[in-house]
Design a protein around this motif. Structure first.
Motif, PDB file in Angstrom:
ATOM      1  N   ILE A   1     -18.909  -5.521  -8.939  1.00 14.60           N
ATOM      2  CA  ILE A   1     -20.140  -5.111  -8.265  1.00 14.60           C
ATOM      3  C   ILE A   1     -19.943  -3.779  -7.540  1.00 14.60           C
ATOM      4  O   ILE A   1     -20.800  -2.892  -7.588  1.00 14.60           O
TER       5      ILE A   1
ATOM      6  N   ALA B   1     -21.959  -0.440  -8.388  1.00 14.56           N
ATOM      7  CA  ALA B   1     -22.718   0.244  -7.336  1.00 14.56           C
ATOM      8  C   ALA B   1     -22.290   1.708  -7.220  1.00 14.56           C
ATOM      9  O   ALA B   1     -23.132   2.604  -7.057  1.00 14.56           O
TER      10      ALA B   1
ATOM     11  N   VAL C   1     -25.438  -3.570  -1.794  1.00 14.22           N
ATOM     12  CA  VAL C   1     -24.732  -4.737  -2.306  1.00 14.22           C
ATOM     13  C   VAL C   1     -24.814  -5.842  -1.262  1.00 14.22           C
ATOM     14  O   VAL C   1     -24.407  -5.654  -0.115  1.00 14.22           O
TER      15      VAL C   1
END
Length: 311
Positions: free
Chosen positions: A62, A66, A78
């Motif tokens: 993630i 991002a 996030v």
């Protein structure tokens, strides 16, 4: 939730609601999660399905995604449980965000003992010590929903990576004036009679305010919600007015907010005494209710009062 005002919401819902308003006007704002759920999140997804990605339980991935979105000109946020998104991703935050100076904002819910019965896997008791030293990273620890909303708006305008640690439970709003986020701190209580001050942050702000008021303690209360890049000169000048400062935090006493204050006092050669109260290393990995965990670390109301009186 729609019928509630911002100050009535938990910090998580205040964050998502504020971000939804921003994202509605700016299609570059993207929200990423790892299988998180919340009514406010459901509403965000319903209205902005193309500005949301569930990346699954893959925290390191993630952060990388991002960072990539940020490089392409998007503004990623996030959202995850605090212990997972920080403890599992430190190298990725350091290299992909801090080193690259990518304006990605990490919002972690569950600071301190916010998830008490879930045990050490869900406790965030050392994350300040991990994140504050990271270069180029802003770190925030808001104490209520109104402040959370202001910080979200601040990070939206910022060009730096940021980490916001939120408490899981509802925290009462005590301050309804507009905050100067660049300063990074605020007086919640100011009487200046005995030149004694308690400095705290996050969950403990409302709790200590009630304790001070109930016991009639003759001391001020400062909420330090920006844990780095605060206005050093103004904070140093404020702290210099006090003969004694007590720092109370739901974080490891080693390298937490008390250590930040100790550096300010030492670097500016302030003539003040500091008492640091926080989580004790040998008791940090416990199970039980939040009150039980705090009591085991000498942070129950009674034990805090005893420490203050002795100091």
């Amino acid at each position: 939730m729609k019928n509630k005002k911002l100050h009535e919401l938990p910090m998580r819902d205040a964050f998502i609601s504020t971000l939804q308003k921003i994202a509605t006007k700016d299609k570059k704002v993207i929200l990423l999660t790892n299988d998180q759920g919340a009514p406010a999140l459901d509403d965000y997804i319903k209205h902005l399905p193309n500005q949301f990605y569930n990346a699954g339980i893959s925290e390191q991935n993630i952060i990388g995604v991002a960072a990539g979105l940020s490089i392409l000109g998007f503004k990623p946020y996030v959202y995850s449980i605090n212990s997972f998104i920080i403890y599992r991703t430190l190298e990725y935050i350091k290299i992909d965000l801090c080193s690259m100076k990518q304006p990605v904002t990490i919002v972690g819910v569950g600071s301190g003992y916010s998830y008490p019965q879930d045990g050490p896997t869900h406790h965030s008791t050392e994350d300040i010590s991990f994140t504050v030293p990271m270069a180029n990273l802003d770190v925030f620890n808001p104490s209520d929903s109104l402040l959370t909303s202001e910080i979200i708006n601040f990070t939206y305008r910022s060009k730096k990576p940021a980490f916001i640690r939120l408490d899981r439970q509802y925290c009462e709003n005590l301050y309804f004036k507009k905050n100067n986020i660049k300063e990074g701190f605020r007086h919640i209580r100011k009487i200046n009679k005995n030149r004694i001050c308690i400095v705290t942050s996050g969950f403990f702000v409302a709790r200590l305010f009630k304790l001070i008021e109930d016991q009639g303690l003759n001391c001020d209360l400062i909420d330090l919600y920006r844990l780095k890049n605060f206005h050093n000169q103004k904070l140093s000048k404020t702290l210099s007015r006090y003969k004694k400062i007590i720092c109370i935090e739901e974080h490891a006493v080693n390298f937490g907010i008390g250590s930040i204050l100790s550096e300010i006092i030492t670097d500016n050669q302030l003539n003040t005494k500091l008492l640091r109260l926080g989580l004790i290393e040998k008791n940090i990995f416990g199970y039980g209710s939040r009150d039980q965990l705090l009591n085991s670390n000498n942070l129950s109301d009674k034990k805090i009062l005893d420490s203050i009186n002795k100091f």
